[in-house]
Design a protein around this motif. Structure first.
Motif, PDB file in Angstrom:
ATOM      1  N   GLU A  79      34.302  52.844 -34.294  1.00  0.00           N
ATOM      2  CA  GLU A  79      34.733  52.631 -32.904  1.00  0.00           C
ATOM      3  C   GLU A  79      34.193  53.733 -31.983  1.00  0.00           C
ATOM      4  O   GLU A  79      34.913  54.275 -31.146  1.00  0.00           O
ATOM      5  N   GLY A  80      32.952  54.073 -32.208  1.00  0.00           N
ATOM      6  CA  GLY A  80      32.286  55.032 -31.335  1.00  0.00           C
ATOM      7  C   GLY A  80      32.499  56.499 -31.679  1.00  0.00           C
ATOM      8  O   GLY A  80      31.860  57.369 -31.107  1.00  0.00           O
ATOM      9  N   LYS A  81      33.411  56.771 -32.630  1.00  0.00           N
ATOM     10  CA  LYS A  81      33.685  58.168 -32.965  1.00  0.00           C
ATOM     11  C   LYS A  81      33.061  58.531 -34.297  1.00  0.00           C
ATOM     12  O   LYS A  81      33.113  57.753 -35.257  1.00  0.00           O
ATOM     13  N   ASP A  83      29.204  50.278 -30.867  1.00  0.00           N
ATOM     14  CA  ASP A  83      29.296  49.538 -32.116  1.00  0.00           C
ATOM     15  C   ASP A  83      30.625  49.812 -32.798  1.00  0.00           C
ATOM     16  O   ASP A  83      31.169  50.903 -32.713  1.00  0.00           O
ATOM     17  N   PHE A  84      31.106  48.798 -33.470  1.00  0.00           N
ATOM     18  CA  PHE A  84      32.383  48.932 -34.172  1.00  0.00           C
ATOM     19  C   PHE A  84      32.239  49.892 -35.363  1.00  0.00           C
ATOM     20  O   PHE A  84      32.972  50.865 -35.491  1.00  0.00           O
ATOM     21  N   LEU A  85      31.274  49.584 -36.228  1.00  0.00           N
ATOM     22  CA  LEU A  85      30.962  50.510 -37.315  1.00  0.00           C
ATOM     23  C   LEU A  85      29.463  50.765 -37.299  1.00  0.00           C
ATOM     24  O   LEU A  85      28.673  49.829 -37.246  1.00  0.00           O
ATOM     25  N   GLU A  86      29.103  52.028 -37.299  1.00  0.00           N
ATOM     26  CA  GLU A  86      27.684  52.361 -37.296  1.00  0.00           C
ATOM     27  C   GLU A  86      27.415  53.385 -38.406  1.00  0.00           C
ATOM     28  O   GLU A  86      28.052  54.442 -38.451  1.00  0.00           O
ATOM     29  N   ILE A  87      26.481  53.045 -39.264  1.00  0.00           N
ATOM     30  CA  ILE A  87      26.095  53.935 -40.349  1.00  0.00           C
ATOM     31  C   ILE A  87      24.690  54.428 -40.036  1.00  0.00           C
ATOM     32  O   ILE A  87      23.781  53.628 -39.826  1.00  0.00           O
ATOM     33  N   LYS A  88      24.560  55.758 -40.003  1.00  0.00           N
ATOM     34  CA  LYS A  88      23.272  56.329 -39.621  1.00  0.00           C
ATOM     35  C   LYS A  88      22.668  57.098 -40.785  1.00  0.00           C
ATOM     36  O   LYS A  88      23.213  58.127 -41.191  1.00  0.00           O
ATOM     37  N   ASP A  89      21.578  56.581 -41.294  1.00  0.00           N
ATOM     38  CA  ASP A  89      20.768  57.292 -42.276  1.00  0.00           C
ATOM     39  C   ASP A  89      21.597  57.904 -43.420  1.00  0.00           C
ATOM     40  O   ASP A  89      21.480  59.081 -43.743  1.00  0.00           O
ATOM     41  N   ASN A 102      24.708  48.513 -38.497  1.00  0.00           N
ATOM     42  CA  ASN A 102      25.851  48.360 -37.588  1.00  0.00           C
ATOM     43  C   ASN A 102      26.594  47.096 -37.972  1.00  0.00           C
ATOM     44  O   ASN A 102      25.980  46.111 -38.373  1.00  0.00           O
ATOM     45  N   ILE A 103      27.898  47.134 -37.801  1.00  0.00           N
ATOM     46  CA  ILE A 103      28.681  45.908 -37.952  1.00  0.00           C
ATOM     47  C   ILE A 103      29.483  45.709 -36.682  1.00  0.00           C
ATOM     48  O   ILE A 103      30.121  46.638 -36.189  1.00  0.00           O
ATOM     49  N   GLU A 104      29.433  44.491 -36.163  1.00  0.00           N
ATOM     50  CA  GLU A 104      30.223  44.163 -34.982  1.00  0.00           C
ATOM     51  C   GLU A 104      31.629  43.767 -35.393  1.00  0.00           C
ATOM     52  O   GLU A 104      31.824  43.171 -36.454  1.00  0.00           O
ATOM     53  N   GLN A 105      32.578  44.040 -34.521  1.00  0.00           N
ATOM     54  CA  GLN A 105      33.962  43.713 -34.850  1.00  0.00           C
ATOM     55  C   GLN A 105      34.143  42.203 -35.045  1.00  0.00           C
ATOM     56  O   GLN A 105      33.590  41.398 -34.302  1.00  0.00           O
TER      57      GLN A 105
END
Ligand SMILES: Nc1ncnc2c1ncn2[C@@H]1O[C@H](COP(=O)(O)OP(=O)(O)OP(=O)(O)O)[C@@H](O)[C@H]1O
Ligand SMILES: [Mg+2]
Length: 310
Positions: free
Chosen positions: A74-76, A2-8, A36-39
């Motif tokens: 970007e996965g990091k 995922d481009f941007l992923e926000i977890k909890d 999640n947001i896709e690029q």
């Protein structure tokens, strides 16, 4: 990936009190939000005042401390270095709500727009001026305005200066916090259409924060509805507008003004029906503290905050 992923994500603000000024409680501004947001997409975050939209955006970019949860870009996992590392500070930019107060009044347009460039690139004065003039052209302002001060511009023009500043470093993600809500309706459309144009040109991803569901409908691919720090519903634009499930979402949709005056009576009636349903079914949708339940999948893309069955 995922481009941007926000977890909890949780962002709690301490409430101090007593003679020792100790933390006596917390405001749970953001209370367990994941998405999640896709690029290249625009993700809309909607909700009434105080629901935690800005805090979510500010926490992602590092302007607020995160109580718990993770930000992956970007996965990091960038949670602990959001505002510290150069690459992150370059790739993620923010456009602020109020074009009148978000630009330093004592700085010329040249300096306002060049400021991020100066932090990241060693340009000669000549090169810098050229870059700023190019950016002004991109946002539809005359390159000759480079030596003017923010107060010499209209609100819409100032917001364009804010956009020029935000895109100066060719970011990948822009967090736009109510970018047009301080502007006249006639100017709003111009700025929004312009944001869509540069999105395509620069392959930008937007986290678009707004209390205006009508604007979000125009701008966004995916939408989340936030209430008191929690999500009540999340889905594609079609999910939210053609198949809203949570009573709070339905009420927000019913509140979008219909511009056609002939529909006024019909809309008034629709609103009162939805309000009646809201009042009658409140306990089915909110817990004993008046908060939204956890999210349940009702399709791959569509999540709704409902009590667990059984
Ligand atoms: N720095 C802070 N200290 C304490 N409380 C805060 C702080 N910033 C925000 N809050 C509180 O957190 C909650 C969420 O605020 P936030 O600004 O994120 O809401 P919002 O959805 O952006 O609202 P608006 O539509 O009015 O901009 C509110 O109760 C607010 O008072
Ligand atoms: Mg806000």
């Amino acid at each position: 990936m995922d481009f941007l992923e926000i977890k909890d994500l949780q962002v709690y603000f301490p409430i101090k009190g007593g003679i020792f000024n100790r933390t006596v409680d917390h405001i749970k501004a953001v209370d367990g939000v994941s998405f999640n947001i896709e690029q290249g997409k625009t993700y809309g975050l909607v909700g009434e005042s105080g629901s935690g939209k800005s805090t979510t955006g500010r926490a992602i970019i590092g302007l607020e401390n995160i109580t718990s949860g993770n930000v992956l870009f970007e996965g990091k996992d960038i949670t602990s270095r959001r505002s510290k590392t150069k690459d992150v500070r370059k790739d993620i930019q923010m456009i602020f709500q109020d074009p009148y107060s978000s630009l330093n009044p004592r700085k010329r347009v040249l300096d306002v727009i060049a400021e991020p460039l100066r932090n990241f690139e060693k340009l000669s004065q000549q090169e810098e001026k050229k870059r700023v003039q190019e950016l002004l052209e991109i946002v539809g302002l005359s390159p000759e305005t480079i030596l003017k001060y923010p107060h010499e511009f209209s609100g819409g023009q100032r917001q364009r200066i804010g956009v020029a500043r935000a895109i100066a470093l060719k970011p990948k993600l822009i967090i736009a916090d109510e970018p047009v809500s301080a502007l006249d309706v006639s100017v709003q459309a111009q700025v929004l259409n312009f944001m869509q144009d540069i999105q395509k040109e620069l392959n930008l991803t937007y986290l678009f924060i707004s209390h205006d569901l009508g604007i979000v409908k125009h701008m966004c691919d995916d939408i989340a509805i936030m209430y008191k720090g929690r999500y009540v519903e999340q889905g594609s634009k079609e999910d939210i507008f053609s198949n809203p499930q949570h009573i709070y979402t339905k009420r927000l949709i019913a509140a979008i003004p219909d511009i056609n005056p002939r529909n006024r009576d019909k809309q008034f009636q629709f609103r009162s029906e939805v309000q009646k349903e809201f009042d009658e079914s409140y306990d089915d949708y909110f817990d004993s503290e008046g908060l939204a339940y956890g999210l349940q999948h009702i399709s791959d893309s569509h999540l709704v905050a409902l009590p667990e069955k059984g």
